[in-house]
Motif scaffolding. Sequence first.
Motif, PDB file in Angstrom:
ATOM      1  N   UNK A  71       0.855  -1.191   0.000  1.00  0.00           N
ATOM      2  CA  UNK A  71       0.000   0.000   0.000  1.00  0.00           C
ATOM      3  C   UNK A  71       0.894   1.246   0.000  1.00  0.00           C
ATOM      4  N   UNK A  72       0.560   2.297  -0.779  1.00  0.00           N
ATOM      5  CA  UNK A  72       1.386   3.516  -0.800  1.00  0.00           C
ATOM      6  C   UNK A  72       1.557   4.136   0.596  1.00  0.00           C
ATOM      7  N   UNK A  73       2.622   4.953   0.781  1.00  0.00           N
ATOM      8  CA  UNK A  73       2.987   5.437   2.125  1.00  0.00           C
ATOM      9  C   UNK A  73       1.849   6.053   2.935  1.00  0.00           C
ATOM     10  N   UNK A  74       0.961   6.820   2.281  1.00  0.00           N
ATOM     11  CA  UNK A  74      -0.091   7.523   3.036  1.00  0.00           C
ATOM     12  C   UNK A  74      -1.049   6.554   3.741  1.00  0.00           C
ATOM     13  N   UNK A  75      -1.259   5.362   3.141  1.00  0.00           N
ATOM     14  CA  UNK A  75      -2.214   4.423   3.731  1.00  0.00           C
ATOM     15  C   UNK A  75      -1.579   3.197   4.354  1.00  0.00           C
ATOM     16  N   UNK A  76      -0.247   3.136   4.326  1.00  0.00           N
ATOM     17  CA  UNK A  76       0.428   1.894   4.723  1.00  0.00           C
ATOM     18  C   UNK A  76       0.329   1.609   6.223  1.00  0.00           C
ATOM     19  N   UNK A  77       0.395   2.646   7.045  1.00  0.00           N
ATOM     20  CA  UNK A  77       0.307   2.432   8.503  1.00  0.00           C
ATOM     21  C   UNK A  77      -1.066   1.846   8.861  1.00  0.00           C
ATOM     22  N   UNK A  78      -2.107   2.377   8.232  1.00  0.00           N
ATOM     23  CA  UNK A  78      -3.461   1.844   8.467  1.00  0.00           C
ATOM     24  C   UNK A  78      -3.548   0.396   7.999  1.00  0.00           C
ATOM     25  N   UNK A  79      -2.843   0.068   6.912  1.00  0.00           N
ATOM     26  CA  UNK A  79      -2.844  -1.312   6.405  1.00  0.00           C
ATOM     27  C   UNK A  79      -2.168  -2.260   7.402  1.00  0.00           C
ATOM     28  N   UNK A  80      -1.070  -1.800   8.003  1.00  0.00           N
ATOM     29  CA  UNK A  80      -0.400  -2.621   9.030  1.00  0.00           C
ATOM     30  C   UNK A  80      -1.365  -2.878  10.186  1.00  0.00           C
ATOM     31  N   UNK A  81      -2.027  -1.819  10.642  1.00  0.00           N
ATOM     32  CA  UNK A  81      -2.944  -1.967  11.789  1.00  0.00           C
ATOM     33  C   UNK A  81      -4.114  -2.884  11.447  1.00  0.00           C
ATOM     34  N   UNK A  82      -4.538  -2.859  10.198  1.00  0.00           N
ATOM     35  CA  UNK A  82      -5.625  -3.754   9.775  1.00  0.00           C
ATOM     36  C   UNK A  82      -5.190  -5.218   9.908  1.00  0.00           C
ATOM     37  N   UNK A  83      -3.936  -5.497   9.539  1.00  0.00           N
ATOM     38  CA  UNK A  83      -3.398  -6.859   9.675  1.00  0.00           C
ATOM     39  C   UNK A  83      -3.274  -7.260  11.141  1.00  0.00           C
ATOM     40  N   UNK A  84      -2.866  -6.299  11.974  1.00  0.00           N
ATOM     41  CA  UNK A  84      -2.723  -6.554  13.422  1.00  0.00           C
ATOM     42  C   UNK A  84      -4.096  -6.825  14.049  1.00  0.00           C
ATOM     43  N   UNK A  85      -5.072  -6.010  13.658  1.00  0.00           N
ATOM     44  CA  UNK A  85      -6.422  -6.175  14.221  1.00  0.00           C
ATOM     45  C   UNK A  85      -7.081  -7.473  13.758  1.00  0.00           C
ATOM     46  N   UNK A  86      -6.610  -8.002  12.626  1.00  0.00           N
ATOM     47  CA  UNK A  86      -7.145  -9.282  12.128  1.00  0.00           C
ATOM     48  C   UNK A  86      -6.453 -10.475  12.800  1.00  0.00           C
ATOM     49  N   UNK A  87      -5.544 -10.193  13.746  1.00  0.00           N
ATOM     50  CA  UNK A  87      -4.838 -11.249  14.501  1.00  0.00           C
ATOM     51  C   UNK A  87      -3.991 -12.162  13.620  1.00  0.00           C
ATOM     52  N   UNK A  90       7.048   5.611   4.687  1.00  0.00           N
ATOM     53  CA  UNK A  90       5.960   5.848   5.656  1.00  0.00           C
ATOM     54  C   UNK A  90       6.445   6.889   6.668  1.00  0.00           C
ATOM     55  N   UNK A  91       5.654   7.935   6.941  1.00  0.00           N
ATOM     56  CA  UNK A  91       6.091   8.935   7.926  1.00  0.00           C
ATOM     57  C   UNK A  91       6.387   8.286   9.290  1.00  0.00           C
ATOM     58  N   UNK A  92       7.480   8.739   9.915  1.00  0.00           N
ATOM     59  CA  UNK A  92       7.902   8.159  11.206  1.00  0.00           C
ATOM     60  C   UNK A  92       6.781   8.297  12.235  1.00  0.00           C
ATOM     61  N   UNK A  93       6.082   9.417  12.171  1.00  0.00           N
ATOM     62  CA  UNK A  93       4.996   9.634  13.131  1.00  0.00           C
ATOM     63  C   UNK A  93       3.908   8.556  12.997  1.00  0.00           C
ATOM     64  N   UNK A  94       3.598   8.182  11.756  1.00  0.00           N
ATOM     65  CA  UNK A  94       2.607   7.118  11.524  1.00  0.00           C
ATOM     66  C   UNK A  94       3.072   5.807  12.149  1.00  0.00           C
ATOM     67  N   UNK A  95       4.386   5.514  11.991  1.00  0.00           N
ATOM     68  CA  UNK A  95       4.914   4.262  12.545  1.00  0.00           C
ATOM     69  C   UNK A  95       4.946   4.296  14.074  1.00  0.00           C
ATOM     70  N   UNK A  96       5.108   5.486  14.642  1.00  0.00           N
ATOM     71  CA  UNK A  96       5.068   5.610  16.114  1.00  0.00           C
ATOM     72  C   UNK A  96       3.674   5.243  16.623  1.00  0.00           C
ATOM     73  N   UNK A  97       2.658   5.668  15.885  1.00  0.00           N
ATOM     74  CA  UNK A  97       1.271   5.333  16.252  1.00  0.00           C
ATOM     75  C   UNK A  97       1.052   3.813  16.135  1.00  0.00           C
ATOM     76  N   UNK A  98       1.542   3.228  15.043  1.00  0.00           N
ATOM     77  CA  UNK A  98       1.422   1.779  14.842  1.00  0.00           C
ATOM     78  C   UNK A  98       2.068   1.031  16.007  1.00  0.00           C
ATOM     79  N   UNK A  99       3.293   1.430  16.344  1.00  0.00           N
ATOM     80  CA  UNK A  99       4.023   0.753  17.424  1.00  0.00           C
ATOM     81  C   UNK A  99       3.243   0.838  18.747  1.00  0.00           C
ATOM     82  N   UNK A 100       2.727   2.032  19.047  1.00  0.00           N
ATOM     83  CA  UNK A 100       1.984   2.218  20.311  1.00  0.00           C
ATOM     84  C   UNK A 100       0.727   1.363  20.342  1.00  0.00           C
TER      85      UNK A 100
END
Length: 297
Positions: free
Chosen positions: A76-92, A103-113
């Motif tokens: 997924x392109x950078x703007x939507x990639x963090x949300x895509x990671x979280x979608x995979x995480x939420x799907x267990x 991907x912006x570092x700030x987006x990845x900080x949110x993913x990590x948290x």
Amino acid sequence: MSILINKDTKVITQGITGKTGQFHTRGCRDYANGKAAFVAGVNPKKAGEDFEGIPIFANVSEAAKATGATVSVIYVPPAGAAAAILEAVEADLDLAICITEGIPVRDMAVVRDKMRAKEAAGGKKTLLLGPNCPGLITPEEIKIGIMPGHIHRKGRIGIVSRSGTLTYEAVAQVTELGLGQSSAVGIGGDPINGLKHIDVLQLFNDDPDTDAVIMIGEIGGPDEANAARWAKDNFKKPIVGFIAGVTAPPGKRMGHAGALISGGDDTAQAKLEIMEACGIRTTKNPSELGKLLKSVL
């Protein structure tokens, strides 16, 4: 035996309808057991359609439920990639592999948290590989990502690297020596990423089919030093290493967003010294990794 993925792994491609997703899904599907492995794609706007016979679902949860897939790869392109990671995480899922660069570092900080919060609440831990990585491969079984499959051979050497191209360099040398790889893992060069050198070393340490490891790092961050110190006390097999960026000036960001020397242990020289002190044989010339490996076996 291998680490993280094998011939029976079932994979979802997030971003399967984009140019990059299409190109690399084709390449992975044509490699070894890929036809059986790549079972679903995700694009909310094209749910119900298919990509060359691979069904497309609205989201990762639906794709996983319908196909039994446990791993996703993200183009997924950078703007939507963090949300895509979280979608995979939420799907267990067991593992999400994010190839996307930029991907912006700030987006990845949110993913990590969010990943940490889910785990702390007792939720399933999804492993993340990347972002900004080439993916991983278990030769002659399955490849997930953008690496060239033809240079890999089944064997007993594990490879873990922060650099994509240097992963291929090490793989090619090991193949040329007739040794082959158990698995090769590109962890990516971003400052906030998932699996680190130390995590992959732990997996290789526990893998009965890995006899030795090539570890490739870069300037910036404490990861290689942490992995070397852990390996000194815990790793039971030979490791050889290389750190890219010996000539890099301090304070200048180089190529990968994570390759920024702030001083101390994160210069290439400091990392090489720590690795040597921890019993890891190192070279400053990446073209000698294969020879160095042979000398420790």
